[in-house]
Motif scaffolding. Structure first.
Motif, short mmCIF file in Angstrom:
data_model
loop_
_atom_site.label_atom_id
_atom_site.label_comp_id
_atom_site.label_asym_id
_atom_site.label_seq_id
_atom_site.Cartn_x
_atom_site.Cartn_y
_atom_site.Cartn_z
N ALA A 37 20.56 -19.69 16.77
CA ALA A 37 20.05 -18.32 16.73
C ALA A 37 18.52 -18.32 16.72
CB ALA A 37 20.60 -17.59 15.51
N ARG A 38 17.92 -19.17 15.89
CA ARG A 38 16.46 -19.25 15.82
C ARG A 38 15.87 -19.64 17.16
NH1 ARG A 38 15.50 -23.56 12.40
NH2 ARG A 38 15.31 -24.80 14.26
N ASP A 39 16.46 -20.63 17.84
CA ASP A 39 15.96 -21.08 19.14
C ASP A 39 16.09 -19.97 20.20
OD1 ASP A 39 15.43 -23.49 17.92
OD2 ASP A 39 17.11 -24.55 18.86
N PHE A 40 17.19 -19.23 20.17
CA PHE A 40 17.39 -18.12 21.10
C PHE A 40 16.30 -17.06 20.91
CE2 PHE A 40 19.25 -13.82 21.55
CZ PHE A 40 19.41 -13.79 22.93
N LEU A 41 16.03 -16.70 19.65
CA LEU A 41 15.00 -15.70 19.37
C LEU A 41 13.60 -16.21 19.74
CD1 LEU A 41 16.30 -14.31 15.98
CD2 LEU A 41 16.41 -13.21 18.23
N ALA A 42 13.34 -17.48 19.50
CA ALA A 42 12.04 -18.05 19.88
C ALA A 42 11.85 -18.02 21.39
CB ALA A 42 11.92 -19.48 19.35
N ARG A 43 12.91 -18.34 22.15
CA ARG A 43 12.83 -18.25 23.62
C ARG A 43 12.61 -16.81 24.07
NH1 ARG A 43 17.10 -21.64 23.35
NH2 ARG A 43 18.56 -20.03 24.00
N ALA A 44 13.28 -15.87 23.43
CA ALA A 44 13.11 -14.45 23.77
C ALA A 44 11.67 -14.02 23.51
CB ALA A 44 14.08 -13.59 22.97
N ARG A 45 11.11 -14.48 22.41
CA ARG A 45 9.73 -14.14 22.06
C ARG A 45 8.74 -14.80 23.02
NH1 ARG A 45 8.80 -16.68 16.93
NH2 ARG A 45 8.44 -18.46 18.29
N ASP A 46 8.92 -16.08 23.27
CA ASP A 46 7.94 -16.83 24.06
C ASP A 46 8.07 -16.61 25.56
OD1 ASP A 46 7.16 -17.78 21.59
OD2 ASP A 46 8.18 -19.70 21.80
N ALA A 47 9.28 -16.59 26.07
CA ALA A 47 9.47 -16.50 27.52
C ALA A 47 9.60 -15.06 28.01
CB ALA A 47 10.70 -17.30 27.94
N HIS A 48 10.12 -14.17 27.16
CA HIS A 48 10.38 -12.80 27.60
C HIS A 48 9.54 -11.76 26.88
CE1 HIS A 48 13.77 -14.15 30.01
NE2 HIS A 48 14.09 -14.94 29.00
N ARG A 49 8.64 -12.23 26.00
CA ARG A 49 7.70 -11.36 25.28
C ARG A 49 8.39 -10.29 24.44
NH1 ARG A 49 2.30 -11.21 28.81
NH2 ARG A 49 2.48 -13.33 29.55
N VAL A 50 9.52 -10.64 23.87
CA VAL A 50 10.20 -9.75 22.94
C VAL A 50 9.51 -9.89 21.58
CG1 VAL A 50 12.39 -9.25 21.76
CG2 VAL A 50 12.40 -9.97 24.15
N ALA A 51 9.21 -8.78 20.94
CA ALA A 51 8.54 -8.82 19.64
C ALA A 51 9.55 -9.24 18.57
CB ALA A 51 7.97 -7.45 19.31
N VAL A 52 9.51 -10.52 18.21
CA VAL A 52 10.41 -11.05 17.18
C VAL A 52 9.55 -11.49 16.00
CG1 VAL A 52 12.11 -12.83 16.63
CG2 VAL A 52 12.06 -11.84 18.93
N SER A 53 9.61 -10.72 14.93
CA SER A 53 8.81 -11.02 13.75
C SER A 53 9.50 -12.09 12.90
CB SER A 53 8.61 -9.75 12.92
OG SER A 53 9.85 -9.35 12.36
N ASP A 54 8.77 -12.58 11.91
CA ASP A 54 9.37 -13.53 10.96
C ASP A 54 10.54 -12.89 10.23
OD1 ASP A 54 7.56 -15.48 11.67
OD2 ASP A 54 6.24 -15.13 9.95
N ARG A 55 10.43 -11.58 9.91
CA ARG A 55 11.51 -10.87 9.23
C ARG A 55 12.77 -10.87 10.09
NH1 ARG A 55 14.36 -6.63 10.11
NH2 ARG A 55 12.97 -5.94 11.75
N VAL A 56 12.62 -10.58 11.38
CA VAL A 56 13.77 -10.57 12.28
C VAL A 56 14.38 -11.96 12.36
CG1 VAL A 56 14.50 -10.25 14.69
CG2 VAL A 56 12.95 -8.60 13.62
N MET A 57 13.54 -12.97 12.51
CA MET A 57 14.02 -14.35 12.61
C MET A 57 14.83 -14.72 11.36
SD MET A 57 13.59 -16.97 14.84
CE MET A 57 12.04 -16.83 15.69
N ASP A 58 14.28 -14.44 10.18
CA ASP A 58 14.96 -14.78 8.93
C ASP A 58 16.25 -13.97 8.74
OD1 ASP A 58 12.89 -16.53 8.40
OD2 ASP A 58 11.89 -15.20 6.96
N THR A 59 16.18 -12.68 9.04
CA THR A 59 17.35 -11.81 8.82
C THR A 59 18.49 -12.19 9.76
OG1 THR A 59 15.89 -10.02 8.10
CG2 THR A 59 18.14 -9.42 8.72
#
Length: 157
Positions: A37-59
């Motif tokens: 899940a963390r890797d998926f969100l990191a890819r979304a943030r880095d490659a697709h410029r989705v705003a994924v905060s630390d709160r979203v990542m942790d939650t």
């Protein structure tokens, strides 16, 4: 945003952003599901410029951990983890083969354990448990937008 030509006029064409992934969690440790899940969100943030905060990542990792733990504990066989990012939320869905629907218990600070669904419901915009043809699906949506500073009521909807 893509542009659409229309008789010498250029207008924005609305495009709904949606990214998703599905994986079977079968025999892997629960840490693997959280890391996936963390890797998926990191890819979304880095490659697709989705705003994924630390709160979203942790939650999202908390929700994945709780839902996958329940599936592994109470259902025979594998479970399917699905993550979908829409314009406003990350939807975490876990399917398993057990048809019995789980129930969140009333809050009880003296109770040891069995607070997982309570916790998931508390951090989610939406929380749903649905019986399927085979088994059940538990889905929680976590807001992508963080609450404004000083707003104790949580995510903006």
């Amino acid at each position: 945003m893509r542009q659409m030509a229309c008789e010498n006029e250029t207008r924005p064409l609305e495009v709904r952003r949606e990214l998703s992934m599905r994986v079977f969690v079968d025999g892997q440790p629960l840490a693997w599901a959280r890391r996936t899940a963390r890797d998926f969100l990191a890819r979304a943030r880095d490659a697709h410029r989705v705003a994924v905060s630390d709160r979203v990542m942790d939650t999202v990792q908390l929700v994945v951990s709780e839902l996958a733990t329940n599936a592994r504990t109470y259902a025979p066989g594998p479970c399917l983890l699905e993550l979908t990012i829409t314009d406003s939320a990350v939807e975490v869905s876990v399917w398993d083969s057990e048809p019995t629907l789980p129930m969140a218990h009333a809050p009880d600070p003296a109770r040891i354990g069995r607070h997982g669904l309570e916790s998931v419901a508390a951090v989610s915009l939406r929380f749903e448990i649905r019986r399927e043809i085979v088994g059940k699906r538990v889905t929680a949506a976590v807001a992508l937008a963080d609450a404004p500073a000083g707003n104790p009521e949580g995510p903006v909807t």
